[in-house]
Enzyme design. Structure first.
Site, mmCIF file in Angstrom:
data_model
loop_
_atom_site.group_PDB
_atom_site.id
_atom_site.type_symbol
_atom_site.label_atom_id
_atom_site.label_comp_id
_atom_site.label_asym_id
_atom_site.label_seq_id
_atom_site.Cartn_x
_atom_site.Cartn_y
_atom_site.Cartn_z
ATOM 1 N N SER A 62 0.845 -1.194 0.000
ATOM 2 C CA SER A 62 0.000 0.000 0.000
ATOM 3 C C SER A 62 0.883 1.248 0.000
ATOM 4 O O SER A 62 1.704 1.413 -0.898
ATOM 5 C CB SER A 62 -0.956 -0.042 1.189
ATOM 6 O OG SER A 62 -1.980 0.923 1.059
ATOM 7 N N GLU A 104 -9.302 -5.364 -4.074
ATOM 8 C CA GLU A 104 -8.741 -4.297 -3.236
ATOM 9 C C GLU A 104 -9.820 -3.409 -2.605
ATOM 10 O O GLU A 104 -9.804 -3.134 -1.406
ATOM 11 C CB GLU A 104 -7.810 -3.408 -4.084
ATOM 12 C CG GLU A 104 -6.635 -4.117 -4.712
ATOM 13 C CD GLU A 104 -5.414 -4.190 -3.804
ATOM 14 O OE1 GLU A 104 -5.513 -3.807 -2.624
ATOM 15 O OE2 GLU A 104 -4.363 -4.644 -4.287
ATOM 16 N N HIS A 138 -7.913 -5.382 0.034
ATOM 17 C CA HIS A 138 -6.670 -4.670 0.298
ATOM 18 C C HIS A 138 -6.104 -5.091 1.656
ATOM 19 O O HIS A 138 -6.830 -5.155 2.642
ATOM 20 C CB HIS A 138 -6.957 -3.162 0.303
ATOM 21 C CG HIS A 138 -5.749 -2.294 0.317
ATOM 22 N ND1 HIS A 138 -4.871 -2.227 -0.733
ATOM 23 C CD2 HIS A 138 -5.273 -1.427 1.268
ATOM 24 C CE1 HIS A 138 -3.908 -1.361 -0.451
ATOM 25 N NE2 HIS A 138 -4.127 -0.862 0.758
#
Length: 517
Positions: free
Chosen positions: A197, A320, A426
């Site tokens: 990320s 995600e 995610h």
């Protein structure tokens, strides 16, 4: 065993712990406290200390507003410590002698958290399994977050400040690794930087930064938001709003250095929420493009094949955006009105005078054609692709011309996550990379079973990541990405190699690289 191994670094000796499986040194200072006159300045390397410094406890996390979804130090008495004096790193290595008989490769982790949250002390990042099973020396570190790490106050008229402070923190930590890791049994000539990320966003920034040359030799980017980095104009919008909330004039250097850190955190938290709501798709905090550290946007540099020519492993998770939908996060536009506003802003910018030459958004109908058959999840898939998957594809295609590049998509999700529509959201890849399934308190993922399969997936993922760090390909049967076959590894209950997995997306979005400036 609980021995107390001592290692001598350039700044002084540090004493860690050895439990028989790994030797760990936690909380090694690599920079002077970034406080007072150093608050808005580049980090300064740690001054030498006398005697032996204790390194058995994590250093404080960077100041941030506590978030229950990001537990910084589960089980630590009194909870996580936070302090502006946060620039510490940690080293973990196997207790046993290296299998190769020589120095071990080094893996340096950059944590995620939207550039505003997180810490190296999070339980999932402790690293015992990754270091011991992969026979690597693991380094994790803190960097400044939120306003303290990513504001460009100079863009709002401040004078006694510097930009990209968090990126400068990471560069200083990598210099520390270069100069000191041999004392811990690591090879300074075999450093892999990896992150997820925001941490992966920093990895892409390093690949585009001239200042990072020679500091690492391989890179892994897990779900990088590579398109979310902005130039002075957009950075100035955020900085001015922050100063308004703080009640400080840009030229008031004394106030900027003396205002309580708690006020900085609160003002930063406010713009963290406001900016993406007012400008869908834009983050309040991110690396700043256009200074000496990051002269150009990483998305443009890497997609042109001009990034640092080191092997790259890059990929995203299949679902995600479901995490952002579940958390009702403003960071990613998922509802139709927010998506429409984001696309309108992108179209206006891309097609305005002075926009990137020849770049045009693809027709709306062509984009939507890539999402037929899934009307209930279409917005989630669009948000996933514009924020994560398409930038990863553009980066992979471009960087493949500079160095071997390996593309993946992480699809695995336990049965409960599949049934609830969360899927491979995610950050759900983190326990698999680290082998730390206890890192998520009260993790409900395995209430309907699947832990044994998950452990097998994790073993394969860790073997691939560490094989890459050891200098080879990330496992047998995974060829480098190229413009003809576009081989992509799908990581699932059983891994499989798929030629041109993303052909429908490329047909819908086109080959043009799209991003905000």
């Amino acid at each position: 065993m609980n021995e107390r191994p001592v290692v001598v670094t350039a700044a002084g000796a540090v004493r860690g712990r050895d439990d028989g499986r790994v030797r760990a040194w936690r909380g090694i200072r690599f920079a002077e406290p970034p406080t007072g006159p150093l608050r808005w300045r580049a980090p300064v390397a740690a001054h030498p200390w006398p005697g032996v410094a204790e390194a058995s406890r994590f250093g404080p996390a960077a100041p941030q507003r506590p978030n229950p979804s990001v537990p910084l130090a589960p089980g630590q008495p009194g909870g996580a410590r936070m302090d502006e004096d946060c620039l510490f790193l940690n080293v973990v290595r196997p207790s046993a002698e290296p299998r190769s008989g020589g120095a071990r490769p080094v893996m340096v982790w950059l944590h995620g958290g939207a550039y505003a949250l997180g810490s190296s002390s999070q339980l999932v990042y402790h690293g015992d399994a990754l270091a011991a099973d992969g026979d690597v020396v693991l380094v994790t570190l803190n960097y400044r977050l939120g306003a303290l790490g990513f504001l460009d106050l100079g863009a709002a008229g401040a004078t006694a400040t510097e930009s990209n402070l968090a990126l400068r923190d990471v560069l200083l930590a990598l210099q520390w690794v270069r100069d000191n890791i041999a004392a811990f049994g690591g090879d300074p000539g075999a450093v892999t930087v990896f992150g997820q990320s925001a941490g992966a966003g920093l990895v892409t920034a390093l690949l585009a930064s001239p200042s990072a040359s020679g500091l690492f030799h391989r890179a892994i980017a897990q779900s990088p938001p590579a398109g979310s980095m902005y130039g002075p104009e957009r950075s100035g919008v955020v900085a001015r709003r922050f100063l308004d909330l703080l009640g400080v004039r840009p030229g008031d250097d004394r106030a900027l250095t003396s205002v309580p850190v708690e006020a900085i955190v609160e003002a930063g938290a406010a713009v963290y929420t406001e900016v993406p709501r007012e400008h869908p798709g834009m983050l309040a905090f991110a690396p700043v493009v256009g200074d000496d550290i990051l002269p150009e946007a990483p998305l443009g540099v890497l997609s042109d094949g001009r990034g640092m020519p080191v092997p790259l492993l890059i990929g995203t998770n299949r679902d995600e955006a479901t995490l952002f939908r579940l958390m009702r996060s403003p960071l990613l536009p998922i509802r139709r009105p927010a998506l429409e506003r984001m696309f309108a802003a992108m179209r206006e910018e891309q097609e305005s005078e002075g926009g990137p030459a020849g770049v045009r958004l693809p027709p709306r109908e062509r984009v939507l054609a890539a999402y037929r058959g899934a009307p209930l999840t279409r917005n989630v898939r669009i948000a996933t692709d514009i924020a994560f998957r398409m930038p990863a594809l553009w980066l992979a295609a471009g960087h493949a011309s500079a160095a071997p590049t390996f593309l993946y998509r992480f699809d695995y999700a336990p049965r409960l996550l599949r049934l609830t529509g969360v899927g491979a959201a995610h950050a759900t890849d983190l326990p698999y990379v680290w082998g730390e399934f206890g890192g998520l308190p009260r993790d409900p993922s395995f209430l309907l079973g699947g832990r044994r399969t998950a452990a097998a997936v994790s073993e394969r993922v860790r073997a691939r990541w560490t094989a890459f760090a050891h200098g080879g390909a990330p496992g047998d049967g995974w060829p480098a990405y190229d413009s003809e076959r576009r081989a992509t590894l799908v990581i699932a209950e059983e891994d499989r190699l798929v030629p041109d997995l993303d052909a429908p997306l490329r047909a819908g979005w086109g080959e043009q690289v799209l991003s905000f400036r």
